[in-house]
Design a protein around this motif. Sequence first.
Motif, PDB file in Angstrom:
ATOM      1  N   GLN A  17       1.351 108.419  65.057  1.00  0.00           N
ATOM      2  CA  GLN A  17       0.000 108.498  66.005  1.00  0.00           C
ATOM      3  C   GLN A  17      -0.575 109.718  65.631  1.00  0.00           C
ATOM      4  OE1 GLN A  17       2.322 108.119  69.555  1.00  0.00           O
ATOM      5  NE2 GLN A  17       2.004 105.952  69.992  1.00  0.00           N
ATOM      6  N   HIS A  58       5.439 117.197  72.318  1.00  0.00           N
ATOM      7  CA  HIS A  58       5.069 116.194  72.826  1.00  0.00           C
ATOM      8  C   HIS A  58       5.904 115.000  72.384  1.00  0.00           C
ATOM      9  CE1 HIS A  58       1.936 113.144  74.078  1.00  0.00           C
ATOM     10  NE2 HIS A  58       1.309 113.897  74.620  1.00  0.00           N
ATOM     11  N   MET A  59       6.238 115.012  71.207  1.00  0.00           N
ATOM     12  CA  MET A  59       7.077 113.885  70.734  1.00  0.00           C
ATOM     13  C   MET A  59       8.376 113.752  71.642  1.00  0.00           C
ATOM     14  SD  MET A  59       6.624 114.550  66.808  1.00  0.00           S
ATOM     15  CE  MET A  59       7.352 113.105  65.897  1.00  0.00           C
ATOM     16  N   SER A  82       5.898 110.466  71.447  1.00  0.00           N
ATOM     17  CA  SER A  82       4.624 110.288  70.617  1.00  0.00           C
ATOM     18  C   SER A  82       5.374 110.342  69.359  1.00  0.00           C
ATOM     19  CB  SER A  82       3.581 111.381  70.839  1.00  0.00           C
ATOM     20  OG  SER A  82       3.921 112.743  70.843  1.00  0.00           O
ATOM     21  N   THR A  83       4.514 109.857  68.371  1.00  0.00           N
ATOM     22  CA  THR A  83       5.138 109.691  66.804  1.00  0.00           C
ATOM     23  C   THR A  83       4.353 110.399  66.130  1.00  0.00           C
ATOM     24  OG1 THR A  83       3.866 107.540  66.407  1.00  0.00           O
ATOM     25  CG2 THR A  83       5.955 107.568  67.564  1.00  0.00           C
ATOM     26  N   ALA A  84       4.882 110.557  64.886  1.00  0.00           N
ATOM     27  CA  ALA A  84       4.282 111.009  63.620  1.00  0.00           C
ATOM     28  C   ALA A  84       3.224 110.033  63.057  1.00  0.00           C
ATOM     29  CB  ALA A  84       5.238 111.370  62.549  1.00  0.00           C
ATOM     30  N   THR A  94      -2.423 117.220  65.992  1.00  0.00           N
ATOM     31  CA  THR A  94      -1.559 117.288  67.179  1.00  0.00           C
ATOM     32  C   THR A  94      -2.539 117.816  68.333  1.00  0.00           C
ATOM     33  OG1 THR A  94      -0.942 119.588  66.422  1.00  0.00           O
ATOM     34  CG2 THR A  94       0.617 117.481  66.302  1.00  0.00           C
ATOM     35  N   GLY A 150      -0.849 109.208  72.854  1.00  0.00           N
ATOM     36  CA  GLY A 150      -0.407 108.404  71.657  1.00  0.00           C
ATOM     37  C   GLY A 150      -1.038 106.958  71.775  1.00  0.00           C
ATOM     38  N   PRO A 157       5.269 117.567  62.690  1.00  0.00           N
ATOM     39  CA  PRO A 157       4.622 116.134  62.283  1.00  0.00           C
ATOM     40  C   PRO A 157       3.458 116.379  61.243  1.00  0.00           C
ATOM     41  CG  PRO A 157       4.026 116.740  64.643  1.00  0.00           C
ATOM     42  CD  PRO A 157       5.023 117.769  64.123  1.00  0.00           C
TER      43      PRO A 157
END
Length: 395
Positions: free
Chosen positions: A168, A158-159, A164-166, A298, A316, A206
């Motif tokens: 989020q 997804h990142m 999207s970020t760690a 996640t 996110g 993540p």
Amino acid sequence: MSGKVFVVGVGMTKFEKPGARDWDYPDMAREAGTAALADAGIDYREVQQAYVGYVYGESTSGQRAVYELGMTGIPVINVNNNCSTGSTALFLAAQAVRSGQVDCALALGFEKMQKGSLGSTYTDREQPMARHLMALSGLYEFAMPPAPYMFGAAGLEHMARYGSTAEQFAKIGVKNHQHSANNPYAQFQDVYTLEEVLASRQIYGPLTKLQCSPTSDGSGAVILAGEDFVDRHGLAGQAVEIIGQSMVTDLEHTFTAQSAITLVGADMTRAAATKVYDQAGIGPDDVDVIELHDCFSTNELLTYEALGLCPEGDGGKLVDAGDTGYGGRWVVNPSGGLISKGHPLGATGLAQCSELTWQLRGTADNRQVAGAKVALQHNIGLGGAVVVTAYRGLS
């Protein structure tokens, strides 16, 4: 869907760290089942079928569990569907009531778990997740334990796809730990900052420790009844109607899509949610409160998208906007979710149902979502099965 089905009684134990309490699964079942019967105001002799779920246990443990409530000779069906076991028991009990076979059924689930990560019970036969893991290992280098590897890989995908970020994902962990502080049934009631969640031990991708559900002991129970039963017993004031319900298992493209997100069940969830919205005549914007399967942070984000709360790839943004906590568009996992409430596999789906029933009755105390009228439940087990259920309060 034909006949109407109502939740008329719910009960659960506090979820506990394995070994933290001196009890066995019959004790858990007696506690949760007795609470559900008392909530419904009925005697066990009025229950006509029981569906009893657990993942780790010997054959006919379901009978041994419900014998704590009574021995009336009714059919007792043992249920095992990995982490969606509890909601599978609920699905089967609802089918029995909806079809008119019975007018009162019990769905009960429990788990007495070993400490640490989930492992295999039998090593002399094909593992049910082997095909999933083989497909995923072609996309991401295999790591142990398998569950965080699978959901962590889905987070990495997804990142890479959507940015999207760690942070989020970690914000989801922060939210759910905050929610559990108000839940006396939760295994954990500690609150953490974003920095603390990010700094906890990395598990895979993540995922850090505070974004992963723990192993847990505990039980949940739900009494379901038909419309005539509700009328005869004067239960309309507390009854919550199941207005849509669907179970979906793995689809052919689960193994051909070459996607970690698909392998952990996002498409199963999307298919089940679509059917439920159609059955109930509602859409995501009509829902007020949601209990979903956040085995890992996640998966909560992926499930936002699969349930249609936002377009694919925008999970996110939903997190950053605060749309899934108190004061947002939905309140997701007011119980604390699996991450903080705990995850005794056979009980999880029934604990979700209990929480949503309390929310729709307006009796969830400090967790109460103001004005909650419609609720949505999502429970997933890899290997695989998803159950999505929609509820509406009567009062």
